[in-house]
Design a protein around this motif. Sequence first.
Motif, PDB file in Angstrom:
ATOM      1  N   VAL A  33      12.154  37.664  68.609  1.00  0.00           N
ATOM      2  CA  VAL A  33      12.567  38.687  69.767  1.00  0.00           C
ATOM      3  C   VAL A  33      11.722  39.634  69.431  1.00  0.00           C
ATOM      4  O   VAL A  33      11.794  40.481  68.307  1.00  0.00           O
ATOM      5  CB  VAL A  33      13.952  39.018  69.860  1.00  0.00           C
ATOM      6  CG1 VAL A  33      14.277  40.238  71.211  1.00  0.00           C
ATOM      7  CG2 VAL A  33      14.873  37.977  70.321  1.00  0.00           C
ATOM      8  N   VAL A  56      18.605  40.225  74.951  1.00  0.00           N
ATOM      9  CA  VAL A  56      18.095  38.825  74.523  1.00  0.00           C
ATOM     10  C   VAL A  56      18.527  38.797  73.097  1.00  0.00           C
ATOM     11  O   VAL A  56      19.162  37.882  72.419  1.00  0.00           O
ATOM     12  CB  VAL A  56      16.765  38.581  74.282  1.00  0.00           C
ATOM     13  CG1 VAL A  56      16.138  37.511  73.953  1.00  0.00           C
ATOM     14  CG2 VAL A  56      16.266  38.251  76.006  1.00  0.00           C
ATOM     15  N   VAL A  77      14.942  31.033  73.635  1.00  0.00           N
ATOM     16  CA  VAL A  77      14.321  32.547  73.939  1.00  0.00           C
ATOM     17  C   VAL A  77      12.702  32.173  74.559  1.00  0.00           C
ATOM     18  O   VAL A  77      12.208  32.897  75.624  1.00  0.00           O
ATOM     19  CB  VAL A  77      14.127  33.203  72.844  1.00  0.00           C
ATOM     20  CG1 VAL A  77      13.521  34.384  72.930  1.00  0.00           C
ATOM     21  CG2 VAL A  77      15.472  33.458  72.378  1.00  0.00           C
ATOM     22  N   ARG A  81      11.285  33.665  78.135  1.00  0.00           N
ATOM     23  CA  ARG A  81      10.085  34.309  77.789  1.00  0.00           C
ATOM     24  C   ARG A  81       9.258  33.676  79.086  1.00  0.00           C
ATOM     25  O   ARG A  81       8.443  34.560  79.830  1.00  0.00           O
ATOM     26  CB  ARG A  81       9.536  34.165  76.632  1.00  0.00           C
ATOM     27  CG  ARG A  81       8.311  35.262  76.460  1.00  0.00           C
ATOM     28  CD  ARG A  81       8.128  35.153  74.988  1.00  0.00           C
ATOM     29  NE  ARG A  81       9.059  35.935  74.111  1.00  0.00           N
ATOM     30  CZ  ARG A  81       9.414  35.464  72.956  1.00  0.00           C
ATOM     31  NH1 ARG A  81       8.824  34.178  72.724  1.00  0.00           N
ATOM     32  NH2 ARG A  81      10.264  35.945  72.361  1.00  0.00           N
ATOM     33  N   PHE A  85      12.074  36.332  82.154  1.00  0.00           N
ATOM     34  CA  PHE A  85      13.578  37.019  81.752  1.00  0.00           C
ATOM     35  C   PHE A  85      14.115  37.264  83.392  1.00  0.00           C
ATOM     36  O   PHE A  85      14.826  38.154  83.383  1.00  0.00           O
ATOM     37  CB  PHE A  85      13.356  38.173  80.962  1.00  0.00           C
ATOM     38  CG  PHE A  85      13.088  37.916  79.437  1.00  0.00           C
ATOM     39  CD1 PHE A  85      13.937  37.208  78.748  1.00  0.00           C
ATOM     40  CD2 PHE A  85      11.743  38.228  79.104  1.00  0.00           C
ATOM     41  CE1 PHE A  85      13.520  36.670  77.337  1.00  0.00           C
ATOM     42  CE2 PHE A  85      11.300  37.763  77.800  1.00  0.00           C
ATOM     43  CZ  PHE A  85      12.244  37.053  76.935  1.00  0.00           C
ATOM     44  N   LEU A  88      18.201  37.255  84.506  1.00  0.00           N
ATOM     45  CA  LEU A  88      19.088  37.182  83.442  1.00  0.00           C
ATOM     46  C   LEU A  88      20.537  37.301  83.492  1.00  0.00           C
ATOM     47  O   LEU A  88      21.424  36.275  83.095  1.00  0.00           O
ATOM     48  CB  LEU A  88      18.684  37.962  82.403  1.00  0.00           C
ATOM     49  CG  LEU A  88      17.731  37.522  81.061  1.00  0.00           C
ATOM     50  CD1 LEU A  88      17.384  38.671  80.241  1.00  0.00           C
ATOM     51  CD2 LEU A  88      18.167  36.444  80.598  1.00  0.00           C
TER      52      LEU A  88
END
Length: 166
Positions: A33, A56, A77, A81, A85, A88
């Motif tokens: 992240v 995240v 993740v 990405r 996103f 979400l």
Amino acid sequence: MATEEIGYRGPTACAAAGITYRQLDYWARTGLVEPSVRPAHGSGTQRLYSFRDVVVLKIVKRFLDTGVSLQNIRSAVQHLRERGFRDLERMTLMSDGATVYECTSPDEVHALLQGGQGIFGIAVGVVWRDVDSALSQLHGERVDTGETLVGHNPADELARRRNRAV
């Protein structure tokens, strides 16, 4: 003020996500992240995380706490990405400990549960609200001017309306 106009320094992101600074630093350095507002450029520079970045971070923390492997979290993740996103807060992320699944409807969640194995789910909307609440108590920073914003949360519509009325 729009969400994209505010960033959060590392200690604030850690407090809102419930992680240590060491975890934050490791996740940024390894690309799990990374701060989308402002990455670190050498010693002494401050990373700046967006609201979505903090959400995240908290999702990663929740998956780690339930025993999902870092490798599987990285895949999840990366998937988030790649899809930008988007949406979400309307998503549920499910894991059987080996794989992370994105569910956007109750039918998808139900189908996973029919498999018979143990499943852990994260309703991202709940995480979104938790982060929103935590950041409303912490300091943000205007991306354009660097001005510190105390107790300001860009996602708080009521606060925005009050500020406009003053």
